[in-house]
Design a protein around this motif. Sequence first.
Motif, PDB file in Angstrom:
ATOM      1  N   VAL A   1       0.834  -1.205   0.000  1.00  0.00           N
ATOM      2  CA  VAL A   1       0.000   0.000   0.000  1.00  0.00           C
ATOM      3  C   VAL A   1       0.865   1.250   0.000  1.00  0.00           C
ATOM      4  N   LEU A   2       1.890   1.270   0.831  1.00  0.00           N
ATOM      5  CA  LEU A   2       2.778   2.420   0.890  1.00  0.00           C
ATOM      6  C   LEU A   2       3.500   2.634  -0.445  1.00  0.00           C
ATOM      7  N   ALA A   3       3.935   1.535  -1.058  1.00  0.00           N
ATOM      8  CA  ALA A   3       4.617   1.646  -2.349  1.00  0.00           C
ATOM      9  C   ALA A   3       3.674   2.153  -3.427  1.00  0.00           C
ATOM     10  N   ALA A   4       2.424   1.666  -3.423  1.00  0.00           N
ATOM     11  CA  ALA A   4       1.446   2.105  -4.426  1.00  0.00           C
ATOM     12  C   ALA A   4       1.117   3.584  -4.253  1.00  0.00           C
ATOM     13  N   GLN A   5       0.993   4.028  -3.012  1.00  0.00           N
ATOM     14  CA  GLN A   5       0.716   5.444  -2.765  1.00  0.00           C
ATOM     15  C   GLN A   5       1.876   6.322  -3.230  1.00  0.00           C
ATOM     16  N   LYS A   6       3.114   5.868  -2.973  1.00  0.00           N
ATOM     17  CA  LYS A   6       4.284   6.613  -3.433  1.00  0.00           C
ATOM     18  C   LYS A   6       4.327   6.669  -4.953  1.00  0.00           C
ATOM     19  N   SER A   7       4.010   5.540  -5.593  1.00  0.00           N
ATOM     20  CA  SER A   7       3.994   5.504  -7.056  1.00  0.00           C
ATOM     21  C   SER A   7       2.949   6.464  -7.611  1.00  0.00           C
ATOM     22  N   LEU A   8       1.799   6.539  -6.957  1.00  0.00           N
ATOM     23  CA  LEU A   8       0.737   7.437  -7.407  1.00  0.00           C
ATOM     24  C   LEU A   8       1.184   8.893  -7.274  1.00  0.00           C
ATOM     25  N   GLU A   9       1.823   9.242  -6.195  1.00  0.00           N
ATOM     26  CA  GLU A   9       2.287  10.613  -6.014  1.00  0.00           C
ATOM     27  C   GLU A   9       3.283  11.002  -7.111  1.00  0.00           C
ATOM     28  N   LEU A  10       4.187  10.088  -7.426  1.00  0.00           N
ATOM     29  CA  LEU A  10       5.169  10.378  -8.467  1.00  0.00           C
ATOM     30  C   LEU A  10       4.515  10.518  -9.833  1.00  0.00           C
ATOM     31  N   SER A  11       3.514   9.667 -10.106  1.00  0.00           N
ATOM     32  CA  SER A  11       2.823   9.744 -11.400  1.00  0.00           C
ATOM     33  C   SER A  11       2.070  11.056 -11.542  1.00  0.00           C
ATOM     34  N   ILE A  12       1.461  11.514 -10.466  1.00  0.00           N
ATOM     35  CA  ILE A  12       0.736  12.784 -10.518  1.00  0.00           C
ATOM     36  C   ILE A  12       1.702  13.943 -10.769  1.00  0.00           C
ATOM     37  N   GLN A  13       2.843  13.903 -10.109  1.00  0.00           N
ATOM     38  CA  GLN A  13       3.835  14.944 -10.324  1.00  0.00           C
ATOM     39  C   GLN A  13       4.317  14.944 -11.777  1.00  0.00           C
ATOM     40  N   ARG A  14       4.561  13.757 -12.332  1.00  0.00           N
ATOM     41  CA  ARG A  14       5.009  13.652 -13.726  1.00  0.00           C
ATOM     42  C   ARG A  14       3.937  14.155 -14.675  1.00  0.00           C
TER      43      ARG A  14
END
Length: 507
Positions: A420-433
Amino acid sequence: MNFLTNVKKHFRTGMQSLVAISITSVIFLAGCAVGPKYQRPPAEVPPAYKEVGNWKTAQPSELSLRGNWWEIFQDPQLNTLEQQVSISNQNIKAAQAQYTQARALVRYNRADYFPTVSAGASATRGRTSSNRAPVNSVNNGLTTNDFQLPIEMSYEVDAWGRVRKNVESFRAQAQASAADLATVNLSVHAQLALFYFQARSLDAQERLLNSTVQYYEQALQLNLSRFQGGIGSEVEVEQAKTQLETTRAQAIDVGVARSQFEHAVAVLMGKPPASFSLPALPLQTPPPPIPAGVPSQLLERRPDIASAERQMAAANAQIGVAKAAYYPMLNLAAAGGFESGAITTLLQGPAGLWAVGASAVQTVFDGGRRRAASDQAIAAYDQTVASYRETVLTSFQQVEDNLAALRILEKEAQTQNEAVLAAQKSLELSIQRYKGGVTSYLEVTVAQSAALSNEATAVSILGRRMAAAVQLVQALGGGWDSSSLPQNPECCGKLVSTTPVMPANHR
């Protein structure tokens, strides 16, 4: 007073003779019961539970299962619901009625320990034929009266233990019924806890979906703004809209199963579903540690094992009943009372009569009926032994299954939290990109789906852990103990229960 005096005077002799014979028979024949003496057959018991492994369960000093075992979950709403089940559940009431029937059957058969006494009165008036042979008899053509006050007593001497074994069998069956009541009680309370935690798990899932819907609404608004400003594309808007509506549909669909669990809880509480509502309370807390104990304790903690063991005792006693049929049936009888042709002299001394007698009846030939009955009783006992051992094995299986589930699900929950933590981090990075124009919104939707899926899986694992905890408590007997079984269910004492549930006529 004359009546009582005459009854005592002329009936006492016969009764004293019968009582003397009865007492003598009981004294000399008390040890003559036939049939095997009951001993509980052994069952294979492992020294320890395999699935405990290095996983630490609660120790008895830390936590113990008591009557209201559901209190270990420290959930006030669950406690309230469980107490209502104890009062109003119809399956428990049906099991109580079955136990009451079993108690009555013991009293019914125990009555054979005592003589049967009957009393009556009769009055007849009749005329004999004048031509009755011999023709010159002085009684021919006379009209006579006959008044009788008879008292009769019969008693079967329990020489070979038939009565004792029969009572022993029905007493064991009543104890098995008491254990069945405890089994139903435990099952109903565990079922309610399962439905309750499943409903709470769905509440958590619905809350997750609703919060995600709010986030997706913001994402859709962002894409619309970008599209209207000429930065984004209409494809991205539709992607955001698709994801939003799909998640909304999932949130709505949760209500189907949630409503069914709420209705099931209402029925277990003895209420129509229309009159009951279960407030939403998302599940958040993991289950408490459960004290598993050692396998040998399980034989005394499970009411279904106790019921199977008592059924063995009942079947063993029936072998003695079948064996007693090979021996003579000894009966004692006495009769007394008054008889007179005139009612005015009915209660006088000369009108008294009495008789005392004994009989022994032995079956000489029955075409193999007694042998067949004996074989049937032995086979029935063998069946109960196999059922008992199968119940023990199944009990160990259920404990091991849920110990393994709790141990493995705890590790899975830890791993899933990392996901869950990894997926949330991935989502934050995708939004920034995406906001930086480096990637399309498709990457964001993929990351959003992965995050939602992992969070939903974490919620599901927590619900499964709660269900496994409840099922482990049920597999361990819910704090019940075989010492709760009534020793003399037919006459006295209350049935010690693991809940406040008590049959109304237990005195």
